[in-house]
Scaffold this active site. Structure first.
Site, PDB file in Angstrom:
ATOM      1  N   HIS A   1       0.877  -1.140  -0.062  1.00 32.44           N
ATOM      2  CA  HIS A   1       0.016   0.002  -0.070  1.00 32.44           C
ATOM      3  C   HIS A   1       0.639   1.130   0.080  1.00 32.44           C
ATOM      4  O   HIS A   1       1.908   1.401   0.858  1.00 32.44           O
ATOM      5  CB  HIS A   1      -0.947  -0.026   1.266  1.00 32.44           C
ATOM      6  CG  HIS A   1      -1.883   1.009   1.261  1.00 32.44           C
ATOM      7  ND1 HIS A   1      -3.086   1.113   0.608  1.00 32.44           N
ATOM      8  CD2 HIS A   1      -1.527   2.372   1.630  1.00 32.44           C
ATOM      9  CE1 HIS A   1      -3.781   2.199   0.895  1.00 32.44           C
ATOM     10  NE2 HIS A   1      -2.895   3.135   1.498  1.00 32.44           N
TER      11      HIS A   1
ATOM     12  N   ASP B   1     -14.731   2.924   7.167  1.00 27.83           N
ATOM     13  CA  ASP B   1     -13.731   3.881   6.867  1.00 27.83           C
ATOM     14  C   ASP B   1     -14.168   4.506   5.426  1.00 27.83           C
ATOM     15  O   ASP B   1     -13.826   5.673   5.264  1.00 27.83           O
ATOM     16  CB  ASP B   1     -12.336   2.904   6.462  1.00 27.83           C
ATOM     17  CG  ASP B   1     -11.489   4.015   5.716  1.00 27.83           C
ATOM     18  OD1 ASP B   1     -10.957   4.893   6.616  1.00 27.83           O
ATOM     19  OD2 ASP B   1     -10.983   3.975   4.498  1.00 27.83           O
TER      20      ASP B   1
ATOM     21  N   LYS C   1      -8.189  -1.220   6.020  1.00 33.83           N
ATOM     22  CA  LYS C   1      -8.603  -1.642   4.708  1.00 33.83           C
ATOM     23  C   LYS C   1      -7.789  -3.018   4.471  1.00 33.83           C
ATOM     24  O   LYS C   1      -8.056  -4.045   3.825  1.00 33.83           O
ATOM     25  CB  LYS C   1      -8.568  -0.554   3.797  1.00 33.83           C
ATOM     26  CG  LYS C   1      -9.762   0.230   3.649  1.00 33.83           C
ATOM     27  CD  LYS C   1      -9.364   1.256   2.485  1.00 33.83           C
ATOM     28  CE  LYS C   1      -8.515   2.441   3.124  1.00 33.83           C
ATOM     29  NZ  LYS C   1      -8.525   3.603   2.509  1.00 33.83           N
TER      30      LYS C   1
ATOM     31  N   SER D   1      -7.135   4.301   8.946  1.00 32.54           N
ATOM     32  CA  SER D   1      -8.041   3.868   7.903  1.00 32.54           C
ATOM     33  C   SER D   1      -7.382   3.068   6.765  1.00 32.54           C
ATOM     34  O   SER D   1      -7.869   2.294   6.254  1.00 32.54           O
ATOM     35  CB  SER D   1      -8.139   5.419   7.016  1.00 32.54           C
ATOM     36  OG  SER D   1      -8.302   5.178   5.667  1.00 32.54           O
TER      37      SER D   1
ATOM     38  N   ARG E   1     -14.161  12.985   6.175  1.00 33.67           N
ATOM     39  CA  ARG E   1     -12.842  13.901   6.487  1.00 33.67           C
ATOM     40  C   ARG E   1     -12.533  14.429   5.589  1.00 33.67           C
ATOM     41  O   ARG E   1     -11.919  15.855   5.371  1.00 33.67           O
ATOM     42  CB  ARG E   1     -11.724  12.731   6.884  1.00 33.67           C
ATOM     43  CG  ARG E   1     -11.844  11.951   8.366  1.00 33.67           C
ATOM     44  CD  ARG E   1     -11.072  10.898   8.397  1.00 33.67           C
ATOM     45  NE  ARG E   1      -9.656  11.006   8.123  1.00 33.67           N
ATOM     46  CZ  ARG E   1      -8.702  10.099   7.784  1.00 33.67           C
ATOM     47  NH1 ARG E   1      -9.103   8.983   7.455  1.00 33.67           N
ATOM     48  NH2 ARG E   1      -7.514  10.554   7.312  1.00 33.67           N
TER      49      ARG E   1
HETATM   50  N1  URA Z   1      -5.152   6.970   2.428  1.00 36.08           N
HETATM   51  C1  URA Z   1      -6.149   6.075   3.161  1.00 36.08           C
HETATM   52  O1  URA Z   1      -6.584   4.900   2.708  1.00 36.08           O
HETATM   53  N2  URA Z   1      -6.662   6.669   4.151  1.00 36.08           N
HETATM   54  C2  URA Z   1      -6.284   7.963   4.668  1.00 36.08           C
HETATM   55  O2  URA Z   1      -6.852   8.668   5.320  1.00 36.08           O
HETATM   56  C3  URA Z   1      -5.402   8.576   4.006  1.00 36.08           C
HETATM   57  C4  URA Z   1      -4.640   7.975   2.746  1.00 36.08           C
END
Ligand code: URA
Length: 437
Positions: A82, A161, A187, A183, A168
Site C-alpha cells: 500500500h 472507513d 482496509k 484508515s 474527513r
Molecule cells: N489513504 C487512506 O486510505 N486513508 C487515509 O486516511 C489517507 C490516505
C-alpha cells in the site's frame, strides 16, 4: 452511551475505552450517528490525537465493520502493498507482477485517485476493457489461478472507513496520523493478506510533509499490523519530486510496461525492485533482501514479470494488444513541450504542483465521482540535481485542448527552480521500519 459525551472526551484530550470506540464505529456505520457529530469527533481527534490502544481498536473495529476476506481459501500465503499516495506512483503496476512472477501470490484491492495522487484503478482502467469490479468469488478464483489480482475495493470492505474518509475529505480532517493509520490498516486487514509492505511517502507531493511525521505514521501502522498478526514493513520514500517520468493514467501504464520489459526510468525501476524485494522477504520467499532483489531482477530480465502483467490484463478483460503495443493506449490530441528558460541545476521539481497540474489537465479528480481523462498527463524529463542547458526539454504535456495545454505549461514552469550551484540528487528512500517483535 451518547455520541456527545465521546466528542467531549476527545475534545478534552481524554482516551476512549475499547467499548466506546466499538459503539461509535457501529453507530456511524449503521447510520445512527449523524455526520455532524462524527465530523466534530474527527476534528477533536485531529487536534488532540489518539493513543496506541485507541488507534488499534479503531482500526480493528473499522476492519470488522464489514466483510473480512480470508485469502487462505485460495492461497496459503498472500502479500499486499500500500502506498500512502504520490505523484507518478505507479509502483503497484510493476512491483506486483514482479513479486507474483517470483511465486508469491499478490491479491490487492485498490482505491481510486483523489486530489493530486493518482489511483491504481484509474490507471489500469486506461487499458480498454480492463475490469476492476470483481466479486469476492472472482477475486479468490483469480488469486488461486494466476497468483495476481488487482481489483477495486468492494463496498463491504471496511464500510466504516469508506464513510468516514468521505467525511474527513470535506471537513479538513484528513491529515491526522491516527486517523490515516487506522484508515489504511483497517482496509489492509479486511483485505486478508498476511504480509503488508507500506510505502509511506514524504515531501511536497505527500500527505506527510516532514520526515518526522512520515516516520510517526509508519511506526503507528507497523505497530498496528504487528498487533493484529500481520507481518508489516514500512518504507519511507521521497515524494518531493514525481516518481519516474510519467504522470497521468495511460502514460503511467506505458511506463510500467516499459519497466517490466527491462527499460523505464532508473528511479522508478529501482523503486519497484526495492519494494518487490521487501515483499518477497516479508512473504518468506527469500531469506534476505539481496537474494530477493536478485530474484526480482531476474523476473524482469527473463520476461516473466511482463508475461504476468499481460496475463493479469487478459484475466480481467483488458485488451492484451495494448500491453504488447502501448501506442494503442488512449492518446491525447494535443502534445506540446516545455523547455528550460536558462541553464542551471534543477533545485526543485515540485511534486504537488506537477500533480495538481495533471488534475487540471483531467488526469485526476478534484471530487469523488468526477470523470477522468485516461489520455492526458505530463512527462517529467529531469530530476532534481540534473544539469540542464537553456532549451533542454523539461516537460511533455499531453492535453485535451490547446488552452488546457497553455495553462499547464505555465504552471509546470513555475513548479521548477534552477540553481546556479550544483544540487544534490534526492534519495529514493529515507528509512525502513520493520514491525517490532
Ligand atoms: N489513504 C487512506 O486510505 N486513508 C487515509 O486516511 C489517507 C490516505
Amino acid at each position: 452511551m451518547r455520541a456527545t459525551d465521546l466528542i467531549i472526551k476527545k475534545r478534552d484530550g481524554l482516551s476512549m475505552t475499547a467499548e466506546e470506540i466499538r459503539w461509535l464505529v457501529d453507530g456511524y456505520t449503521r447510520g445512527e450517528i449523524p455526520d455532524y457529530q462524527m465530523a466534530a469527533w474527527a476534528m477533536a481527534v485531529l487536534l488532540n490525537g489518539m493513543d496506541d490502544a485507541e488507534t488499534t481498536e479503531l482500526t480493528l473495529a473499522s476492519a470488522e465493520s464489514g466483510e473480512l476476506l480470508d485469502l487462505s481459501s485460495a492461497v496459503p500465503f498472500a502479500v499486499d502493498k500500500h502506498s500512502t499516495g504520490g505523484v507518478g506512483d505507479k509502483v503497484t503496476l510493476a512491483a506486483e507482477p514482479i513479486v507474483s512472477a517470483c511465486g508469491l501470490p499478490v491479491g490487492k484491492m485498490s482505491g481510486r485517485g483523489l486530489g493530486f495522487s493518482g489511483g491504481t484503478l484509474d490507471k489500469m482502467e486506461s487499458i480498454p476493457g480492463f475490469r476492476t469490479d470483481l466479486t469476492t468469488r472472482a477475486f479468490l478464483d483469480q488469486l488461486a489461478r494466476l497468483g495476481l489480482v488487482l481489483a477495486g475495493q468492494t463496498a463491504d470492505l471496511a464500510p466504516f472507513d469508506g464513510k468516514l474518509y468521505a467525511l474527513r475529505d470535506v471537513t479538513g480532517t484528513v491529515p491526522s496520523i491516527p486517523l490515516i493509520a487506522a484508515s489504511v490498516m483497517s482496509k489492509k486487514i479486511a483485505a486478508g493478506a498476511q504480509a503488508i509492505v507500506l510505502d509511506v511517502k514524504v515531501g511536497l507531493g505527500a500527505f506527510m510533509p516532514t520526515l518526522e511525521q512520515a516516520s510517526a505514521l509508519a511506526r503507528q501502522m507497523t505497530a498496528i499490523g504487528h498487533r493484529s498478526g500481520r507481518r508489516t514493513t514500512a518504507l519511507i520514500s521521497d515524494m518531493n519530486q514525481p516518481l519516474g517520468c510519467a504522470v497521468g493514467n495511460a502514460l503511467e501504464v506505458r511506463e510500467a510496461i516499459q519497466t517490466l520489459r527491462g527499460g523505464g526510468p532508473a528511479d522508478f525501476r529501482e523503486h519497484c525492485l526495492e519494494v518487490a524485494a521487501h515483499m518477497l522477504v516479508l512473504g518468506e520467499k527469500y531469506p534476505s533482501l539481496p537474494l530477493a532483489r536478485a530474484a526480482a531482477e531476474t523476473a524482469v530480465s527473463s520476461g516473466r514479470a511482463f508475461e504476468k502483467f499481460r496475463a493479469l490484463v487478459e484475466a480481467q478483460g483488458g485488451d492484451p494488444a495494448c500491453v504488447d503495443d502501448p501506442s494503442r493506449l488512449p492518446a491525447a490530441p494535443v502534445i506540446e513541450t516545455a523547455i528550460a528558460p536558462r541553464a542551471g541545476w534543477l533545485g526543485r521539481v515540485h511534486a504537488g504542483e506537477v500533480g495538481q497540474t495533471s488534475v487540471e489537465l483531467g488526469a485526476g479528480r478534484a471530487r469523488k465521482g468526477d470523470p477522468i481523462n485516461p489520455a492526458v498527463g505530463i512527462e517529467v524529463h529531469h530530476k532534481v540535481g540534473d544539469r540542464v542547458e537553456e532549451g533542454t526539454l523539461l516537460f511533455t504535456i499531453h492535453a485535451a485542448d490547446a488552452d488546457a495545454c497553455a495553462v499547464a505549461k505555465a504552471r509546470l514552469l513555475g513548479a521548477v527552480t534552477l540553481s546556479d550551484e550544483p544540487v544534490e540528487p534526492l534519495p529514493l528512500f529515507y528509512e525502513v521500519i520493520a514491525a517490532a517483535e
